[in-house]
Enzyme design. Sequence first.
Site, PDB file in Angstrom:
ATOM      1  N   ASP A  40       0.816  -1.212   0.000  1.00  0.00           N
ATOM      2  CA  ASP A  40       0.000   0.000   0.000  1.00  0.00           C
ATOM      3  C   ASP A  40       0.852   1.265   0.000  1.00  0.00           C
ATOM      4  O   ASP A  40       2.071   1.206   0.168  1.00  0.00           O
ATOM      5  CB  ASP A  40      -0.972   0.009   1.194  1.00  0.00           C
ATOM      6  CG  ASP A  40      -0.301  -0.364   2.511  1.00  0.00           C
ATOM      7  OD1 ASP A  40       0.939  -0.325   2.575  1.00  0.00           O
ATOM      8  OD2 ASP A  40      -1.011  -0.689   3.468  1.00  0.00           O
ATOM      9  N   ASN A  59      -7.634  -2.228  14.242  1.00  0.00           N
ATOM     10  CA  ASN A  59      -9.015  -2.588  13.900  1.00  0.00           C
ATOM     11  C   ASN A  59      -9.064  -3.814  12.987  1.00  0.00           C
ATOM     12  O   ASN A  59     -10.076  -4.094  12.373  1.00  0.00           O
ATOM     13  CB  ASN A  59      -9.731  -1.394  13.246  1.00  0.00           C
ATOM     14  CG  ASN A  59      -9.045  -0.939  11.963  1.00  0.00           C
ATOM     15  OD1 ASN A  59      -8.142  -1.619  11.454  1.00  0.00           O
ATOM     16  ND2 ASN A  59      -9.471   0.189  11.423  1.00  0.00           N
ATOM     17  N   HIS A 102      -7.327  -4.308  10.227  1.00  0.00           N
ATOM     18  CA  HIS A 102      -7.098  -4.106   8.787  1.00  0.00           C
ATOM     19  C   HIS A 102      -5.795  -4.761   8.342  1.00  0.00           C
ATOM     20  O   HIS A 102      -4.862  -4.929   9.116  1.00  0.00           O
ATOM     21  CB  HIS A 102      -7.183  -2.628   8.385  1.00  0.00           C
ATOM     22  CG  HIS A 102      -6.024  -1.765   8.757  1.00  0.00           C
ATOM     23  ND1 HIS A 102      -6.182  -0.473   9.178  1.00  0.00           N
ATOM     24  CD2 HIS A 102      -4.689  -1.977   8.755  1.00  0.00           C
ATOM     25  CE1 HIS A 102      -4.997   0.061   9.407  1.00  0.00           C
ATOM     26  NE2 HIS A 102      -4.075  -0.834   9.166  1.00  0.00           N
ATOM     27  N   GLU A 131      -9.794  -1.476   5.253  1.00  0.00           N
ATOM     28  CA  GLU A 131     -10.412  -1.092   6.514  1.00  0.00           C
ATOM     29  C   GLU A 131     -11.693  -1.886   6.765  1.00  0.00           C
ATOM     30  O   GLU A 131     -12.301  -2.411   5.823  1.00  0.00           O
ATOM     31  CB  GLU A 131     -10.746   0.404   6.465  1.00  0.00           C
ATOM     32  CG  GLU A 131      -9.515   1.310   6.363  1.00  0.00           C
ATOM     33  CD  GLU A 131      -8.817   1.520   7.704  1.00  0.00           C
ATOM     34  OE1 GLU A 131      -8.724   0.560   8.500  1.00  0.00           O
ATOM     35  OE2 GLU A 131      -8.354   2.653   7.943  1.00  0.00           O
TER      36      GLU A 131
END
Length: 239
Positions: free
Chosen positions: A67, A134, A136, A141
Amino acid sequence: MQVHVFENAKQVGQAAATLFAAQLLRKPDSVLGLATGSSPIDCYQQLIQWHKAGILDFSKCVSYNLDEYCNLPVEHECSYHAFMNAQLFDHINMKETHVPNGNAEDLQAECARYDAAIQAAGGIDMQLLGIGRNGHIGFNEPSDHFVFGTQIVNLTESTIQANRRFFESEKDVPRQAISLGIGGIMAAKEIVLIAMGEDKAQAIRDTVYGEVTPKVQASILRNHPHVTILVDKAAASLL
Ligand code: GLP
């Protein structure tokens, strides 16, 4: 899915480096999937050390990063391009390195180009992953669905806060990123996920024991045949 718990973060990094070193020795022209964040730093340092000691040769190896932020110049010290150069690429002899272009004029075209390039390279042999608090992976996400291909993502508040520490002020943290999709990650032949620290414990628990749900994107890894999770005691504290 195999889970190994280590005493400390450094050992997690060394264990991950061991798996990547073995991959490279078995297949010198491997296509490696690489990750950013603080989690992979010890792994990269170990790989650099082995390279400098003449044990690992990356000259036939190609890498694709997971990413990159959007609209952050590649020269910015917080860009993932700059991170990878400083933490790994400048110190080894990788044949080719690739990081998605978050500044492309046509970001959708860049997503398609990136997926096609990975496919043309023969697919990723071994993918390194960190994990967000979280759950991810990459920048995929929590959502109500899994996205297959490389995508443009709006970062969640929790991710913006987590990444805030690298930037001068909160307003400087990019709000968008380009990330390999879940399909791209799941297409890797082997996956190595690393996590350290207590703030990753819930995400690791949800990944290993929770239901497979896009609310915890990493939970999809339970459907992959070759996943190794390497964690320190703190990240394993809820297992
Ligand atoms: C970012 C990256 C992820 C990484 C995560 C965790 O959001 N896009 O690929 O896994 O941060 O980072 P850290 O290792 O610093 O906790």
